[in-house]
Design an enzyme around this catalytic site. Structure first.
Site, PDB file in Angstrom:
ATOM      1  N   THR A 642      23.039  31.722  35.087  1.00 50.01           N
ATOM      2  CA  THR A 642      24.262  31.986  35.332  1.00 50.01           C
ATOM      3  C   THR A 642      25.148  31.327  34.328  1.00 50.01           C
ATOM      4  O   THR A 642      26.288  31.704  34.211  1.00 50.01           O
ATOM      5  CB  THR A 642      24.339  31.147  36.740  1.00 50.01           C
ATOM      6  OG1 THR A 642      23.856  29.662  36.608  1.00 50.01           O
ATOM      7  CG2 THR A 642      23.781  31.885  37.689  1.00 50.01           C
ATOM      8  N   GLY A 712      33.004  26.558  32.336  1.00 46.77           N
ATOM      9  CA  GLY A 712      33.866  27.827  32.568  1.00 46.77           C
ATOM     10  C   GLY A 712      35.021  28.151  31.544  1.00 46.77           C
ATOM     11  O   GLY A 712      35.230  29.111  31.048  1.00 46.77           O
ATOM     12  N   GLU A 713      35.790  26.827  31.322  1.00 50.08           N
ATOM     13  CA  GLU A 713      36.762  27.175  30.290  1.00 50.08           C
ATOM     14  C   GLU A 713      36.616  27.174  28.744  1.00 50.08           C
ATOM     15  O   GLU A 713      37.190  27.929  28.036  1.00 50.08           O
ATOM     16  CB  GLU A 713      37.573  25.918  30.339  1.00 50.08           C
ATOM     17  CG  GLU A 713      38.065  25.410  31.862  1.00 50.08           C
ATOM     18  CD  GLU A 713      38.733  26.307  32.928  1.00 50.08           C
ATOM     19  OE1 GLU A 713      39.406  26.971  32.513  1.00 50.08           O
ATOM     20  OE2 GLU A 713      38.662  25.939  34.101  1.00 50.08           O
TER      21      GLU A 713
HETATM   22 MO1  MOS Z   1      40.392  27.961  36.289  1.00 53.53          MO
HETATM   23  S1  MOS Z   1      42.265  28.592  34.992  1.00 53.53           S
HETATM   24  O1  MOS Z   1      40.879  26.233  36.450  1.00 53.53           O
HETATM   25  O2  MOS Z   1      40.461  29.163  37.533  1.00 53.53           O
END
Ligand code: MOS
Length: 746
Positions: A642, A712-713
């Site tokens: 993932t 994620g970022e």
């Molecule tokens: Mo993210 S831009 O914190 O979904």
């Protein structure tokens, strides 16, 4: 193919909800068929600014199946809305748009009415029959023409210590005295999230003061609170269900007018109302990454030591609500520089409000910073990899604190090797493949490694299975899967015995899924809950076997559903036997968790570096991204499959940012002309090359007990400049305005 520097904590467990998703069994917000349901279709303003003079709904009301047409003329008052006017320019922080509140129009596309009918098709047909007349005011939507009207954000006016306040270290314009310097302006257009799943809500009043919504959001608890405030009802009287989210990227981090429109309608027609936006409405009703202008001044001595950086940004916002993002944060902390200044401003326009979009602020800022780094390295005749390493900083120069962990150098070295950086020519156009020019580029990304507070419940059942519950949502990264793995590790149970239920505001507190903080936040609560459950089991174990009396957790091994003495493993009892002995049908544990104070002594960031190989055709200007290598320092990797998915997805978004995505507005009307995925291009398979991802996978126990940092970022931050820098290396053309479409290269 994905590789790792090191072993990961768990096996790459397949997504626990994968089968539900691929078989269509997973239900998204628009897929709940409640009895007596009705359908709402939003009617949008066709002007960008002014007042609605009248709404003629007679034809719509005569159309078959129509139940109601609701606008400001007849909408019930939302009790939580104080009876005052909308704030006007300049914004004072502002507030979200209120659906059908009054006759004012603030942007083209603003919801002005909702038509409710017994079928979706009938509602859509009748919505076309609603006619509005307006008194039109002159609107301003053109960023470039209005740049001079940018203002200090209200949040800075209220708090001069805000991270968005003007910043100076040494001298803000110290770069001007450097031996080698450059000044450049960069433009980032408006980008729209465009997740596959359209924004949708099904709203239903169970009683006059009891609301249920199936809503596409990134946080069930914050949404529950927002609606309780709006309707002045107890928070426990609002249920928000968001069990599956088909991508969001940030546009579910805010509550939008279509949600309240559906709730108002459901209250008025006394039936459940379902509203699903169209793809076109997704462009102006649920936020976007704001158009941003940036200027960088950067200078170094002839040996390549940076002596000054100045970075200025102006971001777009709406006239009624201030949206800010930390576009300049990484400039403050990424490189050593004795002189540094930043300046952040907002430009309110007659448009809808922007919202965070993956790598919010930083992804935009990194395009300017990492482009400027590449430009200065070129001016200095220094390899860009070397230039980054020469100006690497071992402590945070912004906060003056040590890093919790930082393995950026390791990432840079690994990435350079894997992309084949040694093949790169320092001189642009130095490498060719047939007719094509070949270029290599890199970009660095960073984002705060955040952790918030959360609570998690766990129930050990008589059959030995454990069910966890958290209000958190999963917008796609595989939250449930990661939580099952963390629970498995900390509870000594195989993953198939663990279920993780999420996406329901009835479950324990969790913040929005946002800011790359979910694993650190909710995972820590899972760890705390597992510990509390182990303590309870140990406290009860002596009833089954006296040898467990007066022991501490450290003396005990919890594995495969058994408690045993670490020193004498044959002394063991199963979790289920412990329950049975106590005549318990289940064991229920609820534990909360919040960050340690200790963490504040460190500066906590995740880091990434992206390397790109591009081929550019000199005649057509066509750019093909041939290969991307991304290396991430995101602490412990819980699930390599993932995690690799996340990184690959972020890079794909970065390719879109670099080469394709551009929401184009016709300023005569203040309306987008790109309003579907045919006009607004996002990368498709043919645009995406093999993406290799690598993880340092070294734990950061300052951030959280699993040692994880957000991923994620940083998956997208730094990707766009890696590609545009590679285009420069291929062609010698420096494009400072995204996206880099072929016309800009010929
Ligand atoms: Mo993210 S831009 O914190 O979904």
């Amino acid at each position: 193919m994905s590789r790792f520097f090191d072993k990961v904590i768990g096996d790459p467990l397949n997504r626990v909800d994968g089968k539900l998703k691929v078989t269509g069994a997973a239900r998204y917000s628009a897929e709940y068929q409640l009895p007596n349901i009705s359908y709402g279709v939003i009617v949008s303003s066709t002007i960008a600014k002014g007042k609605i003079r009248s709404i003629d709904s007679r034809a719509a009301l005569r159309a078959p199946g129509v139940i109601a047409v609701i606008s400001h003329e007849n909408a019930i008052k939302v009790p939580g809305w104080a009876d005052n006017e909308h704030p006007t320019e300049p914004p004072t922080g502002g507030r979200p748009l209120r659906a059908f509140y009054n006759n004012r129009v603030y942007s083209n596309g603003q919801p002005i009415a909702i038509v409710v009918a017994d079928t979706f098709e009938r509602a859509r047909y009748a919505a076309m029959l609603v006619k509005a007349e307006y008194d039109t005011d002159k609107h301003e939507t053109n960023f470039e023409e209005n740049k001079g009207k940018a203002v200090v954000p209200a949040v800075v006016k209220k708090n001069s210590k805000s991270g968005l306040a003007d910043y100076e270290r040494g001298k803000a314009d110290g770069y001007k005295n450097a031996a080698v310097k450059l000044e450049a302006e960069y433009v980032h257009p408006t980008e729209v999230h465009n997740p596959m799943e359209l924004q949708a809500i099904t709203a239903y009043w169970e009683a006059d003061d009891k609301l249920v919504v199936y809503d596409k959001v990134q946080g069930t608890k914050p949404t529950q609170q927002a609606f309780a405030n709006e309707w002045k009802i107890p928070v426990q009287n609002v249920r928000v269900i968001s069990e599956f989210v088909g991508g969001a990227f940030g546009n579910g981090l805010h509550n939008w007018p279509h949600e309240t429109a559906a709730i108002i309608a459901a209250k008025m027609v006394k039936r459940p109302v379902k509203v699903m936006l169209t793809r076109e409405q997704m462009f102006f009703m649920v936020g976007y990454r704001p158009y941003t202008w940036q200027k960088i001044g950067i200078g170094a001595d002839r040996d390549g030591k940076i002596t000054g950086i100045y970075h200025e940004a102006i971001g777009q916002t709406s006239s009624y609500e201030e949206f800010t993002e930390s576009t300049l944060q990484q400039t403050k902390m990424m490189y050593t520089s004795p002189n540094l200044g930043t300046k952040y401003r907002l430009l309110p326009l007659d448009v809808s409000t922007p919202i965070w979009m993956r790598g919010p602020g930083e992804a935009t800022g990194a395009f300017a910073l990492e482009s400027a780094m590449d430009e200065l390295a070129f001016a200095l005749n220094i390899d860009p990899v070397q230039f980054r390493l020469m100006n690497h900083t071992d402590t945070d120069p912004d906060k003056n604190l040590p890093w919790s962990t930082k393995y950026l150098k390791e990432c840079i070295h690994a990435g350079a090797e894997k992309i084949g950086w040694s093949k790169r020519s320092l001189k642009p156009g130095g490498v060719k493949s047939g007719e094509w020019l070949v270029g290599y580029g890199m970009g660095v990304g960073t984002f705060g490694a955040h952790r918030g507070a959360a609570a998690v419940r766990a129930k050990l059942l008589a059959n030995g299975n454990v069910v966890f519950q958290s209000a958190v949502t999963d917008i796609g990264p595989g939250t449930g899967t990661a939580m099952v793995q963390i629970a498995s590790e900390h509870l000594g149970l195989s993953p198939d015995k663990i279920t993780f239920q999420l996406g329901n505001s009835d479950f324990p507190q969790a913040p929005n899924q946002g800011g790359s903080a979910t694993v650190a936040t909710v995972g820590s609560a899972v760890v705390a809950t597992c510990k509390a459950m182990k303590e309870k089991l140990l406290a009860m174990a002596p009833a089954s076997d006296k040898r467990f009396a007066n022991l501490k957790l450290e003396d005990i091994t919890f594995d495969k559903g058994f408690i045993s003495l670490s020193k004498s493993p044959s002394v063991k009892v199963s979790y289920t036997e412990v329950l049975k002995k106590q005549n318990l049908s289940e064991l229920d544990v609820l534990q909360d968790s919040k960050p340690d104070q200790e963490a504040s002594k460190y500066s906590r960031y995740s880091f990434s570096v992206h390397f790109a190989e591009v081929h550019v055709h000199p005649l057509t200007g066509q750019v093909r991204v041939k290969k991307v290598v991304s290396c991430a320092d995101a602490g412990t990797i819980v699930n390599k499959k993932t995690a690799a998915n996340q990184l690959i997805g972020g890079v794909t978004g970065g390719i879109g940012m670099a080469l394709q995505e551009d929401a184009v507005m016709d300023h005569r009307y203040g309306r987008y002309v790109t309003k579907d995925l045919g006009d607004y291009h996002v990368p498709v398979h043919a645009d995406v090359p093999p993406i290799e991802v690598y993880f340092v996978n070294k734990p950061d126990y300052i951030v959280d007990p699993m040692g994880t940092k957000g991923l994620g970022e940083i998956a997208i931050i730094g990707v766009a400049p890696a590609i545009t820098n590679a285009i420069f290396n291929a062609t010698g053309k420096r494009i400072r305005e995204l996206p880099v479409t072929p016309d800009k290269l010929i």
